[in-house]
Write an enzyme that holds these catalytic residues in place. Structure first.
Site, mmCIF file in Angstrom:
data_model
loop_
_atom_site.group_PDB
_atom_site.id
_atom_site.type_symbol
_atom_site.label_atom_id
_atom_site.label_comp_id
_atom_site.label_asym_id
_atom_site.label_seq_id
_atom_site.Cartn_x
_atom_site.Cartn_y
_atom_site.Cartn_z
ATOM 1 N N ASN A 174 36.188 46.973 34.425
ATOM 2 C CA ASN A 174 35.923 45.157 34.521
ATOM 3 C C ASN A 174 35.032 45.177 35.843
ATOM 4 O O ASN A 174 35.172 45.457 37.022
ATOM 5 C CB ASN A 174 37.576 44.426 34.770
ATOM 6 C CG ASN A 174 36.956 43.382 35.272
ATOM 7 O OD1 ASN A 174 35.052 42.708 35.057
ATOM 8 N ND2 ASN A 174 38.101 42.513 36.072
ATOM 9 N N LYS B 193 33.393 42.804 36.971
ATOM 10 C CA LYS B 193 33.316 41.648 37.498
ATOM 11 C C LYS B 193 31.838 40.805 37.450
ATOM 12 O O LYS B 193 30.574 41.386 36.908
ATOM 13 C CB LYS B 193 34.040 41.030 38.842
ATOM 14 C CG LYS B 193 35.704 41.596 38.365
ATOM 15 C CD LYS B 193 36.375 41.917 39.643
ATOM 16 C CE LYS B 193 37.888 42.252 39.160
ATOM 17 N NZ LYS B 193 39.033 42.144 39.937
ATOM 18 N N HIS C 240 41.930 36.575 33.090
ATOM 19 C CA HIS C 240 42.185 37.507 34.113
ATOM 20 C C HIS C 240 42.534 36.452 35.642
ATOM 21 O O HIS C 240 41.953 35.332 35.541
ATOM 22 C CB HIS C 240 40.594 37.781 34.968
ATOM 23 C CG HIS C 240 40.418 39.100 35.851
ATOM 24 N ND1 HIS C 240 40.408 38.655 36.771
ATOM 25 C CD2 HIS C 240 40.827 40.179 35.244
ATOM 26 C CE1 HIS C 240 40.796 39.658 37.762
ATOM 27 N NE2 HIS C 240 40.272 40.689 37.523
ATOM 28 N N GLU D 194 41.287 36.120 38.741
ATOM 29 C CA GLU D 194 39.916 35.058 39.047
ATOM 30 C C GLU D 194 39.754 33.800 38.285
ATOM 31 O O GLU D 194 39.697 33.304 38.831
ATOM 32 C CB GLU D 194 39.009 36.049 39.832
ATOM 33 C CG GLU D 194 39.399 37.401 40.877
ATOM 34 C CD GLU D 194 38.712 38.588 40.258
ATOM 35 O OE1 GLU D 194 37.508 39.044 39.542
ATOM 36 O OE2 GLU D 194 39.388 40.002 41.061
ATOM 37 N N GLU E 176 48.518 42.316 36.229
ATOM 38 C CA GLU E 176 47.893 42.600 36.971
ATOM 39 C C GLU E 176 48.092 41.956 38.216
ATOM 40 O O GLU E 176 47.851 40.636 37.871
ATOM 41 C CB GLU E 176 46.405 42.219 37.104
ATOM 42 C CG GLU E 176 45.362 43.581 35.906
ATOM 43 C CD GLU E 176 43.809 43.048 35.901
ATOM 44 O OE1 GLU E 176 43.257 44.429 36.590
ATOM 45 O OE2 GLU E 176 43.698 41.946 35.866
ATOM 46 N N GLY F 276 41.965 44.339 44.230
ATOM 47 C CA GLY F 276 41.082 44.577 45.109
ATOM 48 C C GLY F 276 41.616 45.036 47.063
ATOM 49 O O GLY F 276 40.544 44.440 47.274
ATOM 50 N N SER G 190 44.077 47.783 41.466
ATOM 51 C CA SER G 190 43.449 48.835 42.877
ATOM 52 C C SER G 190 43.729 50.667 42.257
ATOM 53 O O SER G 190 44.475 51.564 42.866
ATOM 54 C CB SER G 190 44.551 49.478 44.085
ATOM 55 O OG SER G 190 43.933 47.476 44.970
#
Ligand code: PGA
Length: 244
Positions: A9, A11, A89, A91, A161, A167, A203
């Site tokens: 991904n 991003k 996701h 985000e 996730e 991250g 991560s």
């Protein structure tokens, strides 16, 4: 056993020149399924240059066509050769206001044209600390199921996730992740969709991938930062192939 699936991904990263380096160095690997989800403007470049990796997008419109400025439909993604699309996701949920119902409709839009939605679920740090990790994943999955129906569930990929692991360099421990994956597997079994792949994301790096992927209910990974360089991404794919 089905082989593992590793999905990159990117991003909001990439550029025509930088992508060339990735596509030149990344390629098919025996024993693992792999895909990269690139930003919309690079889908055509990726479709032309990818060798042996499947293509995906990072989100999709819930709408098919019409007056929805800025949106990209599932039909368009299929047109450009996508096989996968990430939906829900964290985000997108946190920064762009996507709630459970929107995520469900996006998954349905993807399924309508034969794309495989990678449905992301996972708890925040506060929710984990409150002992609500399983409840959150369950609620997010139930919401998608309510829109797509049990029949379609077999055509979905799920990605667990935990938000606190994304991250941050702090991946979930393998036991911690496996516990949630086992719960998700139980939910899938209850829906008659035991074979659905459940990826872990947050991560994942070359040095922790094999340990995570060896867990019985972790069927691969959704990789952010470590999917930007072909060398790192291929090392993770290699780790998946080695435990498959
Ligand atoms: P990360 O991101 O690998 O950089 O933690 C994972 C993701 O957000 O899908």
């Amino acid at each position: 056993m089905t082989q593992k699936l590793v999905v990159g991904n990117w991003k909001l990263n990439g550029g025509l020149a930088a992508n060339e380096a990735f596509f030149g160095a990344a390629g098919a690997l025996a024993g693992v399924d792999a895909a990269v989800c690139v930003p919309f403007p690079y889908l055509a470049q990726a479709a032309a240059r990818l060798r042996g990796l499947a293509l995906g997008a990072q989100t999709v419109s819930e709408f098919q066509s019409g007056a929805y400025t800025g949106e990209v439909s599932a039909e368009m993604l299929a047109d450009l050769g996508c096989r996968y699309v990430i939906v829900g996701h964290s985000e997108r949920r946190a920064l762009f206001g996507e709630d459970d119902a929107v995520v469900g409709r996006k998954a349905a839009a993807a399924l309508r044209v034969g794309l495989t939605p990678i449905v992301c679920v996972g708890e925040s740090l506060a929710e984990r600390e409150a002992g609500r990790a399983l409840e959150v994943a369950g609620r997010q999955l139930d919401a998608v199921l309510a829109v797509i129906g049990a029949q379609a569930l077999a055509r979905v990929v799920i990605a667990y996730e935990p938000v606190w692991a994304i991250g941050t360099g702090r991946a979930a421990g393998v036991d911690e992740a496996q516990a949630v994956h086992a719960d998700i597997r139980g939910w899938l079994v209850g829906q008659g969709a035991a074979a659905v792949r459940v990826l872990y994301g947050g991560s994942v790096k070359a040095d922790n991938a094999a340990t995570l992927f060896a867990a019985p209910d972790i069927d691969g990974g959704l990789i952010g930062g470590a999917s930007l360089a072909a060398r790192d991404f291929m090392a993770i794919c290699q780790a998946a192939a080695s435990v498959a």
